[in-house]
Structure formats: structure tokens, C-alpha cells
Design an enzyme around this catalytic site. Structure first.
Site, PDB file in Angstrom:
ATOM      1  N   ASP A  34      88.089  19.153  84.587  1.00 17.83           N
ATOM      2  CA  ASP A  34      87.823  17.724  84.346  1.00 17.83           C
ATOM      3  C   ASP A  34      86.660  17.190  85.176  1.00 17.83           C
ATOM      4  O   ASP A  34      86.342  16.012  85.120  1.00 17.83           O
ATOM      5  CB  ASP A  34      89.087  16.903  84.635  1.00 17.83           C
ATOM      6  CG  ASP A  34      89.597  17.065  86.065  1.00 17.83           C
ATOM      7  OD1 ASP A  34      88.935  17.787  86.843  1.00 17.83           O
ATOM      8  OD2 ASP A  34      90.635  16.477  86.402  1.00 17.83           O
ATOM      9  N   ARG A  93      65.901   5.785 103.407  1.00 15.75           N
ATOM     10  CA  ARG A  93      64.831   4.836 103.051  1.00 15.75           C
ATOM     11  C   ARG A  93      65.378   3.493 102.556  1.00 15.75           C
ATOM     12  O   ARG A  93      64.695   2.489 102.622  1.00 15.75           O
ATOM     13  CB  ARG A  93      63.878   5.480 102.041  1.00 15.75           C
ATOM     14  CG  ARG A  93      63.042   6.573 102.719  1.00 15.75           C
ATOM     15  CD  ARG A  93      61.936   7.087 101.856  1.00 15.75           C
ATOM     16  NE  ARG A  93      62.433   7.897 100.755  1.00 15.75           N
ATOM     17  CZ  ARG A  93      61.664   8.376  99.790  1.00 15.75           C
ATOM     18  NH1 ARG A  93      60.382   8.118  99.779  1.00 15.75           N
ATOM     19  NH2 ARG A  93      62.170   9.123  98.835  1.00 15.75           N
ATOM     20  N   HIS A 126      63.830   9.524 108.330  1.00 20.77           N
ATOM     21  CA  HIS A 126      63.059   8.308 108.102  1.00 20.77           C
ATOM     22  C   HIS A 126      63.674   7.134 108.864  1.00 20.77           C
ATOM     23  O   HIS A 126      64.697   6.581 108.449  1.00 20.77           O
ATOM     24  CB  HIS A 126      63.016   8.023 106.600  1.00 20.77           C
ATOM     25  CG  HIS A 126      62.006   6.996 106.240  1.00 20.77           C
ATOM     26  ND1 HIS A 126      60.674   7.303 106.065  1.00 20.77           N
ATOM     27  CD2 HIS A 126      62.123   5.672 106.053  1.00 20.77           C
ATOM     28  CE1 HIS A 126      60.022   6.192 105.779  1.00 20.77           C
ATOM     29  NE2 HIS A 126      60.875   5.190 105.767  1.00 20.77           N
ATOM     30  N   LYS A 189      48.684   1.306 103.877  1.00 24.86           N
ATOM     31  CA  LYS A 189      49.244   1.545 102.531  1.00 24.86           C
ATOM     32  C   LYS A 189      49.980   0.317 102.023  1.00 24.86           C
ATOM     33  O   LYS A 189      50.691  -0.332 102.770  1.00 24.86           O
ATOM     34  CB  LYS A 189      50.200   2.735 102.599  1.00 24.86           C
ATOM     35  CG  LYS A 189      50.959   3.015 101.315  1.00 24.86           C
ATOM     36  CD  LYS A 189      51.700   4.344 101.361  1.00 24.86           C
ATOM     37  CE  LYS A 189      53.150   4.175 101.743  1.00 24.86           C
ATOM     38  NZ  LYS A 189      53.890   5.446 101.723  1.00 24.86           N
ATOM     39  N   ARG A 191      52.732  -0.446  99.084  1.00 23.62           N
ATOM     40  CA  ARG A 191      53.546   0.123  98.014  1.00 23.62           C
ATOM     41  C   ARG A 191      53.877  -0.988  97.029  1.00 23.62           C
ATOM     42  O   ARG A 191      54.560  -1.950  97.369  1.00 23.62           O
ATOM     43  CB  ARG A 191      54.825   0.753  98.577  1.00 23.62           C
ATOM     44  CG  ARG A 191      55.665   1.422  97.499  1.00 23.62           C
ATOM     45  CD  ARG A 191      56.833   2.199  98.046  1.00 23.62           C
ATOM     46  NE  ARG A 191      56.484   3.453  98.678  1.00 23.62           N
ATOM     47  CZ  ARG A 191      56.155   4.570  98.023  1.00 23.62           C
ATOM     48  NH1 ARG A 191      56.099   4.564  96.701  1.00 23.62           N
ATOM     49  NH2 ARG A 191      55.870   5.667  98.687  1.00 23.62           N
ATOM     50  N   ASP A 216      52.386  13.606 106.707  1.00 27.86           N
ATOM     51  CA  ASP A 216      53.399  12.576 106.457  1.00 27.86           C
ATOM     52  C   ASP A 216      54.786  13.189 106.629  1.00 27.86           C
ATOM     53  O   ASP A 216      54.911  14.413 106.683  1.00 27.86           O
ATOM     54  CB  ASP A 216      53.221  12.014 105.037  1.00 27.86           C
ATOM     55  CG  ASP A 216      53.751  10.590 104.910  1.00 27.86           C
ATOM     56  OD1 ASP A 216      54.323  10.067 105.882  1.00 27.86           O
ATOM     57  OD2 ASP A 216      53.591   9.998 103.829  1.00 27.86           O
ATOM     58  N   SER A 220      57.460  12.617  98.173  1.00 29.39           N
ATOM     59  CA  SER A 220      58.498  12.446  97.151  1.00 29.39           C
ATOM     60  C   SER A 220      57.843  12.468  95.770  1.00 29.39           C
ATOM     61  O   SER A 220      57.713  13.521  95.158  1.00 29.39           O
ATOM     62  CB  SER A 220      59.252  11.142  97.403  1.00 29.39           C
ATOM     63  OG  SER A 220      60.253  10.967  96.446  1.00 29.39           O
ATOM     64  N   THR A 221      57.344  11.321  95.305  1.00 26.83           N
ATOM     65  CA  THR A 221      56.624  11.338  94.015  1.00 26.83           C
ATOM     66  C   THR A 221      55.207  11.877  94.206  1.00 26.83           C
ATOM     67  O   THR A 221      54.520  12.179  93.233  1.00 26.83           O
ATOM     68  CB  THR A 221      56.494   9.913  93.428  1.00 26.83           C
ATOM     69  OG1 THR A 221      55.670   9.130  94.323  1.00 26.83           O
ATOM     70  CG2 THR A 221      57.837   9.252  93.259  1.00 26.83           C
TER      71      THR A 221
HETATM   72  C1  R5P Z   1      57.213   6.338 103.414  1.00 29.39           C
HETATM   73  O1  R5P Z   1      57.137   5.489 104.263  1.00 29.39           O
HETATM   74  C2  R5P Z   1      57.149   7.793 103.722  1.00 29.39           C
HETATM   75  O2  R5P Z   1      56.651   8.015 104.998  1.00 29.39           O
HETATM   76  C3  R5P Z   1      56.316   8.535 102.703  1.00 29.39           C
HETATM   77  O3  R5P Z   1      54.986   8.109 102.790  1.00 29.39           O
HETATM   78  C4  R5P Z   1      56.845   8.296 101.325  1.00 29.39           C
HETATM   79  O4  R5P Z   1      58.207   8.545 101.298  1.00 29.39           O
HETATM   80  C5  R5P Z   1      56.144   9.149 100.298  1.00 29.39           C
HETATM   81  O5  R5P Z   1      56.622   8.832  99.049  1.00 29.39           O
HETATM   82  P1  R5P Z   1      55.824   9.207  97.734  1.00 29.39           P
HETATM   83  O6  R5P Z   1      55.489  10.680  97.812  1.00 29.39           O
HETATM   84  O7  R5P Z   1      56.776   8.886  96.618  1.00 29.39           O
HETATM   85  O8  R5P Z   1      54.609   8.344  97.678  1.00 29.39           O
END
Ligand code: R5P
Length: 290
Positions: A34, A93, A126, A189, A191, A216, A220-221
């Protein structure tokens, strides 16, 4: 001491066990028909210090459930102590309610884990709104740094110019540059949303014909590193390397980075990936010996 691997960090867990001359075992995690979780220890953990080794990537949500079940079961089976080694700790995060009604994920994760493990060890987690882990966890929590490993890697580049893509990254980029006597620049930066960032150079820096090394904590992306790389190239960089502690590489980020002309991508083995070139096992072993 028994090292127990939950699946995301098997190789790292084995190497830790070797370094610590400890027993290694893999936890059996499956599902009932299940969908309910089924979990079984394959070794006797009674009166043992159990070290659960598990990165929260891939599958961060399931990882949390698995870890809570693993820790509670170890205690239930009579373990003396349960220590969690989470080379990559997720949920950090979302450390505030950015919009009304949102969950503050880092606090929930810390509350759950704090109720079932005795200590947590992680790497370059983080920390933003919570400046240190003791502001978040009620149990001993150690945040190790991979800076020594990154510095050793950067030293191999010919006359490198270190770049931090945002102010938070200066704890890696600027600090390492100062340690090894390299040039550095920290970008500003913005975002706009999860998949759109813009970067600006706000300090004096000459990238012309330089080997730029972007440092860094997380890729992630990949948008942060891609925008930083684009800026470096626009300003005449000879080559661009990206180094991150944690390579999540969601949504084909690794391929996008390659396509953006980033010459080399290096990550630590906190998350298993083909770009892993920094081995954190000695850092973790040293902490566990203490
Ligand atoms: C954010 O403050 C982190 O230090 C990285 O810069 C961030 O997580 C990178 O994310 P992404 O690869 O999605 O731009």
C-alpha cells in the site's frame, strides 16, 4: 560504532567505515504494497553508537521520513546513541515565511530530527536567517567546512581569479582567495524567482584573459553559476570553472552549465554525481573520531 547507510551516500558511508575501522551495514528500506514504508536493520544495534549516513539528495522529502524511521527504530532496538551524518542537509533554504501561510521548512526539519537523533553533523549547510546551527537545533549540531578541500583544488589552477556569485558565497570564494593569495570578486545577485537570477559586478576587477573559478555552496538549477559565467566571459575571461560543495543539478542543470561553456565543473561527494572531485570522507571521519 556502526555505520549505517540509508541509500543516498553508500560509497561515502563505506569509505567512512573503512577510515574509522567500523562495521558497515546498509539499512533495508522498502514499501508495503500500500506504499507504507518498511524498514529493517540488518545488524544488531543494541548498545551501539549508530551513525546514520545519508545525504538529503535525491528525494529530500522521502529522505526525511526514512531518517526519522531509521533513528526511532535504532533507539527502539536499544542503540546507545544515534548520530546523523547528513553531508547535504535539505530544507535549509526555506528558513523564513517569505509569503503568508508558508511553512518554515528548516524549523520543522530541525524539530523532527532533534527529537530522534543525539547529534547531527553536516557540511557547509545553507545558513542565512539562522546564522549558526545551534539557533535551529536543540541537539548538538556541527557544520563542517569543505574550504580546505576547495582551496587545495583551486591551487592547481594557473593564476586563478576566484568569483563569488553572491554575497553569501564570500564565505567560500573570498575566504579561500585570501588564504591562498588569489584575486577575487564577489558579485551582487538578484533572485527574481527560483529560475531567474541576474548578477552585477559592483567592485573593481579585471577578468581579461584570466582563469575564473566560480565558487558557491550549492548548484541547484544552475542559473546562478550560468549568469556569473556569462558575465565573466563578457568581460574577457579565458576559462571558467565552477566549484560547488553541493551539486544538486536539478532540471538538467549540469548539461545547461556545459552548454553555457563552463570548462570544468567540480563538486564534493556530499551528493553523488559524476562531477564529484572533492572527497569529504576525511573531514567527517575526523569529526566522528572526536
Ligand atoms: C543561494 O544563496 C545559494 O548560495 C546558491 O547560490 C543557490 O542555491 C544556487 O541556486 P541555483 O543553482 O538554482 O541558481
Amino acid at each position: 560504532m556502526i555505520i549505517i547507510s540509508l541509500g543516498n551516500s553508500d560509497k561515502l558511508a563505506k569509505s567512512l567505515a573503512l577510515k574509522l575501522k567500523a562495521k558497515y551495514s546498509k539499512l533495508l528500506i522498502d514499501k508495503f504494497p500500500d506504499g507504507d514504508i518498511y524498514l529493517k536493520y540488518m545488524v544488531n544495534v543494541k548498545n551501539e553508537t549508530v551513525i546514520l549516513v545519508h545525504s538529503f539528495q535525491p528525494n529530500p522529502n522521502q529522505s526525511l521520513i526514512n531518517l526519522v524511521f531509521a533513528a526511532e527504530t535504532a533507539r527502539d532496538l536499544g542503540a546507545k546513541k544515534v548520530i546523523l551524518v547528513a553531508p547535504y542537509l535539505a530544507f535549509m533554504r526555506q528558513d523564513k515565511r517569505f509569503n503568508p501561510g508558508e511553512a518554515v521548512s528548516s524549523k520543522i526539519m530541525a524539530k523532527w530530527l532533534g527529537s530522534c537523533v543525539n547529534k547531527i553533523i553536516t557540511i557547509d549547510t545553507h545558513l542565512h536567517r539562522f546564522r549558526t546551527l545551534d539557533k535551529l537545533f536543540s541537539i548538538p549540531a556541527v557544520n563542517l567546512s569543505a574550504n580546505k578541500l576547495i582551496a587545495a583544488c583551486v591551487k592547481k589552477f594557473n593564476h586563478p581569479f576566484l568569483m563569488g556569485p553572491d554575497w553569501e558565497s564570500s564565505q567560500w570564494a573570498r575566504r579561500i582567495a585570501n588564504q591562498i593569495g588569489a584575486d577575487s570578486a564577489i558579485l551582487e545577485k538578484t533572485r527574481h524567482h527560483a529560475r531567474k537570477v541576474t548578477v552585477r559586478l559592483t567592485e573593481k576587477a579585471n577578468f581579461k584573459n584570466r582563469n575564473i573559478v566560480i565558487i558557491d555552496d550549492i548548484i541547484s538549477t544552475g542559473h546562478t553559476v550560468i549568469e556569473a559565467a556569462k558575465l565573466a566571459k563578457r568581460l574577457g575571461a579565458k576559462s571558467v570553472t565552477a566549484i560547488a560543495v553541493h551539486g544538486i543539478f536539478t532540471e538538467q542543470a549540469y548539461e545547461k552549465l556545459k552548454k553555457a561553456g563552463i570548462n570544468k565543473i567540480v563538486t564534493a561527494n556530499t551528493i553523488l554525481h559524476r562531477s564529484n572531485n572533492l572527497d569529504v570522507s576525511s573531514l567527517l571521519a575526523e569529526e566522528l573520531r572526536n
